[in-house]
Scaffold this active site. Structure first.
Site, PDB file in Angstrom:
ATOM      1  N   PHE A 112       0.863  -1.174   0.000  1.00 52.13           N
ATOM      2  CA  PHE A 112       0.000   0.000   0.000  1.00 52.13           C
ATOM      3  C   PHE A 112       0.904   1.229   0.000  1.00 52.13           C
ATOM      4  O   PHE A 112       1.541   1.546   0.999  1.00 52.13           O
ATOM      5  CB  PHE A 112      -0.937   0.062   1.205  1.00 52.13           C
ATOM      6  CG  PHE A 112      -1.858   1.251   1.132  1.00 52.13           C
ATOM      7  CD1 PHE A 112      -3.018   1.188   0.375  1.00 52.13           C
ATOM      8  CD2 PHE A 112      -1.554   2.433   1.770  1.00 52.13           C
ATOM      9  CE1 PHE A 112      -3.860   2.297   0.257  1.00 52.13           C
ATOM     10  CE2 PHE A 112      -2.379   3.546   1.665  1.00 52.13           C
ATOM     11  CZ  PHE A 112      -3.544   3.473   0.903  1.00 52.13           C
ATOM     12  N   LYS A 128       3.073  11.351   6.673  1.00 47.95           N
ATOM     13  CA  LYS A 128       2.256  11.158   7.868  1.00 47.95           C
ATOM     14  C   LYS A 128       2.818  11.886   9.087  1.00 47.95           C
ATOM     15  O   LYS A 128       2.576  13.065   9.266  1.00 47.95           O
ATOM     16  CB  LYS A 128       2.043   9.670   8.125  1.00 47.95           C
ATOM     17  CG  LYS A 128       1.170   9.004   7.057  1.00 47.95           C
ATOM     18  CD  LYS A 128       0.653   7.680   7.485  1.00 47.95           C
ATOM     19  CE  LYS A 128      -0.132   6.970   6.366  1.00 47.95           C
ATOM     20  NZ  LYS A 128      -1.357   7.682   5.957  1.00 47.95           N
ATOM     21  N   ASP A 137       9.679   2.882   1.552  1.00 51.40           N
ATOM     22  CA  ASP A 137       8.492   3.670   1.881  1.00 51.40           C
ATOM     23  C   ASP A 137       8.279   3.569   3.389  1.00 51.40           C
ATOM     24  O   ASP A 137       7.716   2.606   3.894  1.00 51.40           O
ATOM     25  CB  ASP A 137       7.287   3.118   1.122  1.00 51.40           C
ATOM     26  CG  ASP A 137       5.997   3.875   1.429  1.00 51.40           C
ATOM     27  OD1 ASP A 137       5.967   4.622   2.427  1.00 51.40           O
ATOM     28  OD2 ASP A 137       5.010   3.702   0.684  1.00 51.40           O
TER      29      ASP A 137
END
Length: 401
Positions: A141, A255, A226
């Protein structure tokens, strides 16, 4: 003030249904606790998918944001501003890198990393034009843009968005042999999550990340990590790659970098890699804006102190010890994770992940399900041991009921 039921009905009537949130309407929060419009408090065990690593309304972060709001919030990258240089220097140093390319959201940062890898492949590695390939893992994801869902194996995220972007090879996550076989002369990068969050907090086999690092170095391929969810303290280290002593060629961050206040993301790498960009070839109006830089600088300062990483490691050990006891009851069929981050597979006979999440909400605990009967636990790193134990007790109660 309208009730939760009224507000949910209005939202359902006037917004696209691309999310299915739990039926709670939150109005304020502090630390690890949130309060709904009726005044009921909930323990946050999701932390905005790690965007709230430092909790809600952390005083250092809100103070940094307020001070910058009174000075300067946006210039675009048409001009320099006085927070940008320090942000780039400090973030690069935190990563052990040399250069930063700031963006806003995690998906933008992943898109930027894809463009970086392709441009590096053509200009530096010498891959023939139009043939660059990037190897990714199944269950990944990395975001929801058209290009990113093109290499997703989640049909819910991918269906009906074709035609899909070519140039990606998908291999099983954690399978080093399959990865080695997939890398060829046209491969420019391997893009991986050091821990797969959306897939259920999957930790790769020991030695996998180190093997990826060795393979990519030997084959002249970029290793792109990531760390949007796994980075910035979540796993008990600044970066999840550190658990295997690995430093990738490129970090993708987001984030928690925005402190739960503003969207901030970045691609961080060497000058040799990010140096492939020339003016006009990539950009963002809001990327690296003064407000974002002010908040992110305070995030970096907090991470430089190391207290949040140590706390995540210590409380994470406690969390996983308690979850292991739950697994022994038979009501939990599997537990995975690292630091203050866990995927908990609940016996499907007890309910779906959504149903378990709703029952926990009724007990004053907020989590979010992922596939099947799996729930994720990822509290703010500032949570107290007492509050964490209270939340785990509620999980025990729900499973026992």
């Amino acid at each position: 003030m309208p009730t939760s039921t009224e507000l949910i009905a209005t939202a359902d009537a006037h917004s696209a249904h691309n999310y299915h949130p739990l039926p709670v309407v939150l109005s304020s929060a502090e630390g690890a606790w949130m309060t709904d419009v009726e005044g009921r408090r909930y323990l946050d065990l999701l932390a905005g998918y790690s965007a709230l690593n430092f909790g809600h309304g952390h005083p250092r972060l809100t103070a940094a944001a307020r001070a910058q709001l009174d000075r300067l919030t946006l210039t675009s990258r048409a001009f320099h501003h006085d927070r940008f240089a320090d942000f780039c220097v400090r973030l690069a140093r935190l990563c052990g890198m040399e250069a930063v390319l700031p963006m806003n959201t995690g998906a933008e940062a992943v898109e930027t990393a894809v463009k970086t890898a392709r441009k590096w492949g053509y200009r530096v590695k010498g891959v023939p034009d139009g043939r660059a390939r990037i190897v990714v893992a199944d269950g990944n994801f990395h975001g929801r843009t058209t290009t990113i869902v093109s290499f997703s194996t989640d049909e819910e995220a991918r269906a009906d968005y074709g035609p899909y972007t070519p140039g990606f090879t998908i291999v099983p996550y954690g399978d080093l042999a399959a990865l080695a076989e997939a890398v060829d002369e046209d491969t420019v990068a391997v893009l991986l999550e050091p821990v797969q969050g959306e897939a259920g907090v999957l930790v790769p086999p020991p030695g996998y990340l180190a093997g990826v690092r060795e393979l990519t170095r030997a084959r002249n391929v970029l290793f792109i990590a990531d760390e949007i969810q796994s980075g910035l303290g979540r796993t008990g280290r600044t970066f999840a790659c550190e658990h295997e002593g690995v430093v990738p060629d490129v970090y993708v961050l987001g984030k928690a970098l925005g402190g739960g206040i503003v969207p901030v993301s970045a691609v961080v790498s060497s000058r040799a890699v990010l140096g492939v960009f020339r003016p006009g070839e990539h950009g963002s109006t809001f990327g690296g804006n003064p407000l974002a830089c002010a908040v992110a600088l305070e995030v970096v300062a907090m991470l430089e102190e190391g207290d949040h990483q140590r706390r995540a490691a210590e409380l994470g050990d406690h969390l996983h010890a308690e979850l292991a006891l739950l697994a022994g009851t038979g009501r939990v069929t599997g537990v995975r994770g690292r630091g203050l981050w866990a995927g908990v597979d609940v016996d499907p006979a007890l309910g779906t992940g959504r149903e378990i999440s709703e029952r926990l909400m009724a007990e004053g605990v907020l989590v979010k399900d992922t596939h099947g009967s799996t729930i994720r636990i990822a509290p703010p790193l500032v949570i107290s041991k007492e509050d964490l134990d209270w939340g785990l007790d509620r999980l025990r109660d729900v499973l026992a009921a």
